[in-house]
Design an enzyme around this catalytic site. Sequence first.
Site, PDB file in Angstrom:
ATOM      1  CE  LYS A 102      -3.974   2.080   2.313  1.00  0.00           C
ATOM      2  NZ  LYS A 102      -3.441   3.444   2.454  1.00  0.00           N
ATOM      3  CE  LYS A 296      -3.108   2.681   7.893  1.00  0.00           C
ATOM      4  NZ  LYS A 296      -2.982   3.995   7.209  1.00  0.00           N
TER       5      LYS A 296
END
Length: 668
Positions: A102, A296
Site C-alpha cells: 500500500k 495497516k
Amino acid sequence: MDKIEQMRKLVEELNRASESYYNGRQELMTDYEWDAKFDELKQLELETGKTLPDSPTGKVSEDSIAGQKEDHEFPALSLAKTKRVSELAKWAENRPIWISWKLDGLTLVVTYDDGKLLKVVTRGNGHTGTNITHLAKSIQGIPQTIAHQGHLVIRGEAIISYDDFERFNMENDEEYANPRNLASGSLTLKDPAEVAQRHIHWIPFTLVYADDAPISWGAQMELLKENGLAVVDHEIITLPTEEEIGKVINRWTERVTNRENPYPVDGLVITYDDTAYAATGSVTGHHATRAGYAFKWQDTGAETELDMVEWSCAASTISPVAVFRPVELEGTTVKRASLCNISECERLGIGAKGTKLEVIKANKIIPKVIRVIRQTGEMEIPHTCPVCGFSTEIRVSETSGTKTLHCTNHACPAKQLKKFARFVSKDGMNVDGISEQTLARFINLGWVSEYADIFRLPEHAVEIARLEGFGEKSAANIMRSIGRAKTVEARRLLFALNIPMVGHDVCNRLLSAYPLDKLIDIASGQSSEGDLFATPPQEILAQIPGIGPEKSASFVSWFGDTNNLAAFRRLQEQLTITQESSAPQGSRCEGLTFVVTGDVHHYKNRNTLKAYIESQGGKVTGSVSKSTDFLINNDVNSTSGKNQKAQQLSIPIISEDEFIERFGEGSE
C-alpha cells in the site's frame, strides 16, 4: 460534551488535517493520530446511528490540486481497512488473493488510447480529479507511448523514495514532514522542470480497464509489465488461510523494517485474483466491498523523556531532532527522531529536558514523536548556527505557513553539502561509504569543513564507530575507502574540486595541455616561466582547444582566490596524485571530428568509444555541425534529429561496425 458535539469536533479536525495532508502543506497530525480519531468517530457513529454530512467515514479524502477538473471514467474508491489478519482471511473466502504494497503517495489515473498517452488525472474525490497531463514527462514511470493498442486505464501511485526525500529536505529551504507530503506538494507546481527535480515515480497498482483484459489480476499485472510499466511488487497466496496470510504478512513486514523497499508504504493491499468476482461486490460508504482490503500495521508506541533538542544543519535549514531516553521499538533501540521544523515542535508542544513523549516507528521504519504527554519548560530555539556560529533567522513559508530555522552565513560548510557530495562521488575522489546524509552528520559534528578534512576522518574513527547507525565494521570500511582514495588521478581530483564550468571534458582538455602542477601555477599566477605572463593566465588557458574565455576565466578565478588555493594545498598534502600521459597513443582518427549517438554494442559504453577516438588523435563533440566528419549511430536509418542534421550537411552516418572496420585497431 455530548456524542454529537464530539462527532462534530472530530469531523472538523479530521477534514482540516486531510485537506492539509493531501495538498502538500504542513502536517497537522500524524497518521497514527488520524487513524485513532477516525476509529473514534466510527465508533461514535455506530453508537448514535448518525453520520454527519461532512464525515470522512462516508467519503474519499480529496486533493484540491488546482487545475482543470475531469470526471473519472471509473470511480476511484478507497479500500476498507483492518489491522487484523483474521478479518483478511474471512474476506478472502478461500479464494486466491494477491498481496502488494500500500504505497504512501498520491494516486494518479493514467489513460492510454491506441498506444499513446491520453491523460493523467489525480484521484481527487474519487469521482472527479485534476488533469495534470502537462506534468507527465516530469514523472518517472509514465511513458508517452506503449505497445498496447486500444483503451487502457491504469491506477498507480505517485511516490518519492526515502533517499530522494531526505536529499530534497537537505538541499531546500522548506522541509517537508514525509515523502507523501512532498509528492502531493510537488504536483501542485506549474513548472514541469521544477517537478522533475523532485524525482517522483509513478508505480501502477491496478489495471482499471483494458479492451479484452484477462480476468486474472496477476495476468493483468503481466500485461502492464509487457508494456514497460514497473508495477507494484506483488505475491500470490493460493490458499489464504489465516495462518498462511499471517506468514506472508510477517515476511513483507520484515522487508519494511529492513528497509528493503526504497519507497514509503503505509500497509499492504490484498486483492482477489478473480477480478470478475471482485466486481460483483456492493459499494458500502466510500469503498467497494470486494475491490480489495488494506492491512495497516499496529503502531507500537513507547513513552520516554526528552533529553534535548539537537539542531542539525543541512543546506540552509537548521532542523530540530528530539534526543530522548532510549526505548525499544520494532526490535530496535531508538533514541532520536526528527521533529522536522519549528511548526511541528509547536504543534506537538515540545518543551525542554524532561518533557514526557510518546514515540513510534511510523510505518515500521521512521522514528516519530506522536504526542507530548507532559511538557516541561520551553524549547529553546538557537540564535546561532551550530556549525559556523553565525546568527540564525526564522522564516515562514508563504505557501504553507511552515516556520523553519536558517543560518544567515552564505559560506556555512553545511550549505556546501552538494560540493562535498561531488568531491567524494565515484566520478570524483570515489570515497565509498560516505553518502550525503553521512556527510551532513560529519559537518554538523564539526569534523568536515573543507575537502582536506575528509582525509582527516581517521582521527575520528572511534567516534564514528559509536555513532547511531554505524558500528565498527562500517567505520572500518569508510577508513579503508579513504585510504584507497588518497591515490588519485589528476582528472578525478580536478573534477572533484567543484570549480564552476569545469566538468569532465574541461578537466581532460586542461590536463591534456599542461601537467596539473603547471596548470595550477599558471592559474594562480605563480608560474616560473619568465615571459609566459606577458599574456594574462586566463588568455593562456583560453587558447587550449575547447576551453575558451569563460571556462578559462572561471578556472583562473577559482585558483586565484587565496582561500581556495590554500585549501587545495592542504588537500594536496594528503594525496598522491598521478597523471596519465595526454599524448595520443595512435593516429587512426587524427584530425577528425566525430559525434556519437544511440546505443553501442562493441564498446562498453559511449564514453569508452570517445576515449578510444581521443587516444587516436580524434575529437568527439556533442552536436552535429559543419565541422563534423562522421556521425556514429548503429541505427543508420533513424529519423532522429542528429541523423537528419547529418543528412542535411552531407555528413556520413556510419555504424559502430563500420567505424571499427575503418578506424579500429588493425584497420591500418
